[in-house]
Design a protein around this motif. Structure first.
Motif, PDB file in Angstrom:
ATOM      1  N   GLU A 193       5.881   9.018  15.157  1.00 46.28           N
ATOM      2  CA  GLU A 193       4.494   8.969  15.620  1.00 46.28           C
ATOM      3  C   GLU A 193       3.894  10.362  15.790  1.00 46.28           C
ATOM      4  O   GLU A 193       2.692  10.553  15.574  1.00 46.28           O
ATOM      5  CB  GLU A 193       4.425   8.197  16.935  1.00 46.28           C
ATOM      6  N   ARG A 194       4.722  11.335  16.154  1.00 47.74           N
ATOM      7  CA  ARG A 194       4.242  12.700  16.396  1.00 47.74           C
ATOM      8  C   ARG A 194       4.422  13.611  15.181  1.00 47.74           C
ATOM      9  O   ARG A 194       4.073  14.787  15.239  1.00 47.74           O
ATOM     10  CB  ARG A 194       4.985  13.298  17.585  1.00 47.74           C
ATOM     11  N   ARG A 195       5.021  13.087  14.100  1.00 44.39           N
ATOM     12  CA  ARG A 195       5.290  13.889  12.915  1.00 44.39           C
ATOM     13  C   ARG A 195       6.073  15.151  13.280  1.00 44.39           C
ATOM     14  O   ARG A 195       5.765  16.261  12.865  1.00 44.39           O
ATOM     15  CB  ARG A 195       3.984  14.248  12.199  1.00 44.39           C
ATOM     16  N   SER A 196       7.147  14.943  14.043  1.00 45.38           N
ATOM     17  CA  SER A 196       7.925  16.053  14.587  1.00 45.38           C
ATOM     18  C   SER A 196       8.643  16.823  13.489  1.00 45.38           C
ATOM     19  O   SER A 196       9.156  16.243  12.531  1.00 45.38           O
ATOM     20  CB  SER A 196       8.949  15.534  15.591  1.00 45.38           C
ATOM     21  N   THR A 197       8.725  18.132  13.656  1.00 44.83           N
ATOM     22  CA  THR A 197       9.471  18.974  12.734  1.00 44.83           C
ATOM     23  C   THR A 197      10.968  18.803  12.933  1.00 44.83           C
ATOM     24  O   THR A 197      11.734  18.799  11.962  1.00 44.83           O
ATOM     25  CB  THR A 197       9.080  20.444  12.923  1.00 44.83           C
TER      26      THR A 197
ATOM     27  N   GLY B 253       0.823  -1.198   0.000  1.00 48.87           N
ATOM     28  CA  GLY B 253       0.000   0.000   0.000  1.00 48.87           C
ATOM     29  C   GLY B 253       0.854   1.244   0.000  1.00 48.87           C
ATOM     30  O   GLY B 253       2.070   1.204   0.238  1.00 48.87           O
ATOM     31  N   ARG B 254       0.240   2.372  -0.285  1.00 52.67           N
ATOM     32  CA  ARG B 254       0.993   3.628  -0.375  1.00 52.67           C
ATOM     33  C   ARG B 254       1.655   3.970   0.962  1.00 52.67           C
ATOM     34  O   ARG B 254       1.008   3.935   2.007  1.00 52.67           O
ATOM     35  CB  ARG B 254       0.077   4.786  -0.771  1.00 52.67           C
ATOM     36  N   PRO B 255       2.937   4.321   0.949  1.00 53.24           N
ATOM     37  CA  PRO B 255       3.606   4.717   2.183  1.00 53.24           C
ATOM     38  C   PRO B 255       3.009   5.984   2.792  1.00 53.24           C
ATOM     39  O   PRO B 255       2.670   6.932   2.080  1.00 53.24           O
ATOM     40  CB  PRO B 255       5.051   4.965   1.744  1.00 53.24           C
ATOM     41  N   SER B 256       2.896   5.961   4.113  1.00 54.26           N
ATOM     42  CA  SER B 256       2.501   7.144   4.871  1.00 54.26           C
ATOM     43  C   SER B 256       3.701   7.811   5.535  1.00 54.26           C
ATOM     44  O   SER B 256       3.621   8.966   5.949  1.00 54.26           O
ATOM     45  CB  SER B 256       1.491   6.771   5.957  1.00 54.26           C
ATOM     46  N   VAL B 257       4.789   7.056   5.656  1.00 53.84           N
ATOM     47  CA  VAL B 257       6.002   7.561   6.303  1.00 53.84           C
ATOM     48  C   VAL B 257       7.205   7.114   5.489  1.00 53.84           C
ATOM     49  O   VAL B 257       7.279   5.959   5.059  1.00 53.84           O
ATOM     50  CB  VAL B 257       6.142   7.027   7.745  1.00 53.84           C
ATOM     51  N   VAL B 258       8.151   8.030   5.280  1.00 58.69           N
ATOM     52  CA  VAL B 258       9.426   7.710   4.649  1.00 58.69           C
ATOM     53  C   VAL B 258      10.536   8.250   5.538  1.00 58.69           C
ATOM     54  O   VAL B 258      10.523   9.429   5.902  1.00 58.69           O
ATOM     55  CB  VAL B 258       9.538   8.312   3.238  1.00 58.69           C
TER      56      VAL B 258
ATOM     57  N   ALA C  40      -1.117  12.414   2.861  1.00 62.82           N
ATOM     58  CA  ALA C  40      -0.780  13.497   3.800  1.00 62.82           C
ATOM     59  C   ALA C  40       0.225  12.968   4.812  1.00 62.82           C
ATOM     60  O   ALA C  40       0.050  13.063   6.026  1.00 62.82           O
ATOM     61  CB  ALA C  40      -2.028  14.040   4.499  1.00 62.82           C
ATOM     62  N   GLY C  41       1.303  12.408   4.288  1.00 63.07           N
ATOM     63  CA  GLY C  41       2.241  11.639   5.090  1.00 63.07           C
ATOM     64  C   GLY C  41       3.358  12.453   5.713  1.00 63.07           C
ATOM     65  O   GLY C  41       3.298  13.686   5.788  1.00 63.07           O
ATOM     66  N   TYR C  42       4.375  11.712   6.148  1.00 65.45           N
ATOM     67  CA  TYR C  42       5.483  12.298   6.921  1.00 65.45           C
ATOM     68  C   TYR C  42       6.800  11.807   6.361  1.00 65.45           C
ATOM     69  O   TYR C  42       7.007  10.610   6.154  1.00 65.45           O
ATOM     70  CB  TYR C  42       5.359  11.881   8.386  1.00 65.45           C
ATOM     71  N   HIS C  43       7.706  12.748   6.095  1.00 67.49           N
ATOM     72  CA  HIS C  43       9.057  12.438   5.621  1.00 67.49           C
ATOM     73  C   HIS C  43      10.040  12.865   6.694  1.00 67.49           C
ATOM     74  O   HIS C  43      10.049  14.033   7.109  1.00 67.49           O
ATOM     75  CB  HIS C  43       9.348  13.190   4.321  1.00 67.49           C
ATOM     76  N   LEU C  44      10.867  11.925   7.152  1.00 69.35           N
ATOM     77  CA  LEU C  44      11.869  12.230   8.177  1.00 69.35           C
ATOM     78  C   LEU C  44      13.255  12.057   7.585  1.00 69.35           C
ATOM     79  O   LEU C  44      13.625  10.969   7.132  1.00 69.35           O
ATOM     80  CB  LEU C  44      11.699  11.310   9.390  1.00 69.35           C
ATOM     81  N   GLN C  45      14.029  13.117   7.616  1.00 73.29           N
ATOM     82  CA  GLN C  45      15.402  13.096   7.125  1.00 73.29           C
ATOM     83  C   GLN C  45      16.357  12.942   8.306  1.00 73.29           C
ATOM     84  O   GLN C  45      16.316  13.726   9.259  1.00 73.29           O
ATOM     85  CB  GLN C  45      15.725  14.388   6.380  1.00 73.29           C
ATOM     86  N   ILE C  46      17.222  11.930   8.234  1.00 73.58           N
ATOM     87  CA  ILE C  46      18.227  11.758   9.274  1.00 73.58           C
ATOM     88  C   ILE C  46      19.423  12.644   8.949  1.00 73.58           C
ATOM     89  O   ILE C  46      20.081  12.468   7.915  1.00 73.58           O
ATOM     90  CB  ILE C  46      18.665  10.284   9.395  1.00 73.58           C
ATOM     91  N   ALA C  47      19.686  13.599   9.824  1.00 76.80           N
ATOM     92  CA  ALA C  47      20.817  14.507   9.664  1.00 76.80           C
ATOM     93  C   ALA C  47      21.811  14.241  10.800  1.00 76.80           C
ATOM     94  O   ALA C  47      21.936  13.109  11.261  1.00 76.80           O
ATOM     95  CB  ALA C  47      20.341  15.948   9.641  1.00 76.80           C
TER      96      ALA C  47
END
Length: 292
Positions: A229-233, A81-86, A132-139
């Motif tokens: 889980e919190r879609r943190s900025t 299914g379509r990803p909601s989080v990457v 309306a998902g969430y993308h998290l970049q590891i920096a």
């Protein structure tokens, strides 16, 4: 955790064969997410996927290959299914003086860490727009303050920070949340390998406390899981890095002063040479690139 926001959602994690990527995938799978794991180290990736609870799909690819990422996105849509989080976690590093670094290796670090992160976002952005998902970049701490002997890594992590801010501004009105995780020294095989090299180890250990401390992978994983889980900025691991963010203009002069003090002694003790790509992930990258 049956009440987790990621339950029954598809989550993509790059660089998932080992380290933080594998640990985060496991934590999210235990919260009921369907995991899509991406990495170029096929055997290690398959082993990680097989150990996860629930549903997981492993796709072996190089994140610098745009076509492979597009094909992976299509496969993941069909199977999970379509990803909601990457989570764009894939990354490599090397150390050593810039003047002695192999240009191909230097470019490879930039390509994987920066270009690979951007290509990952591009491949899965249609899904995140639909969900309306969430993308998290590891920096990294290196995004905030550059260090000597880590030029390519610092440049790439500063680049992904800027890219993340740009992507967030572009997609917010579509309901997509974009976050960035600033990680300090985390106990992974990459950091352990770096510590085998005297110059890199001493540069870390001579940082002012608490910046010299290595933190458990479990601590980073728990914080990253909550961020998803919190879609943190933004998430800072450890938390004091938020203060470094606020004082980042003061960091380059401090680094310069410390380098002028310590590098002459280190150079006198032994030649400062390039380390090559660090850790098991770096070894796998070399093996993939050279066929050896």
């Amino acid at each position: 955790m049956t009440d987790s926001p990621v339950k029954d959602r598809t989550v993509v994690v790059t660089g998932a064969a080992r380290g933080i990527g594998a640990a985060l995938a496991d934590a999210l799978a235990r919260r009921g997410a369907r995991l899509a794991l991406l990495d170029h180290d096929g055997p290690a990736l398959e082993a990680t996927a097989a150990a996860l609870p629930g549903t997981a799909v492993a796709v072996t690819l190089d994140v610098t290959d745009a076509d492979a990422l597009e094909e992976a996105a299509e496969e993941i849509r069909g199977r999970l299914g379509r990803p909601s989080v990457v989570v764009a976690n894939a990354g490599i590093a090397e150390g050593g003086p810039f003047a002695l670094t192999d240009p191909v290796t230097w470019r490879r670090v930039i390509d994987v860490n920066l270009v690979g992160s951007a290509l990952t976002a591009r491949a899965f952005l249609p899904d995140l727009l639909r969900t309306a998902g969430y993308h998290l970049q590891i920096a990294s701490l290196a995004s905030i303050g550059a260090a000597p002997l880590m030029g390519a890594y610092c440049a790439s992590k500063a680049g992904v920070e800027a890219f993340t801010h740009s992507l967030r501004a572009e997609t917010a009105h579509h309901g997509v949340a974009v976050g960035i995780a600033y990680l300090g020294w985390i106990d992974t095989d990459l950091i352990r390998d770096a510590d085998r090299h005297a110059a890199l180890r001493e540069l870390r250990t001579h940082m002012p406390p608490p910046a010299d401390r290595v933190h458990p992978t479990a601590t980073a994983t728990a914080r990253l899981t909550r961020a998803v889980e919190r879609r943190s900025t933004a998430v800072y691991i450890p938390r004091w890095l938020r203060l470094a963010q606020m004082a980042r203009a003061a960091i380059p002069p401090l680094v310069l002063r410390a380098s002028r003090h310590h590098l002459p002694r280190l150079e006198a003790e032994e030649p400062l040479l390039p380390t090559g790509l660090l850790g098991a992930g770096g070894h796998a990258d070399r093996t993939t690139a050279t066929g050896r």
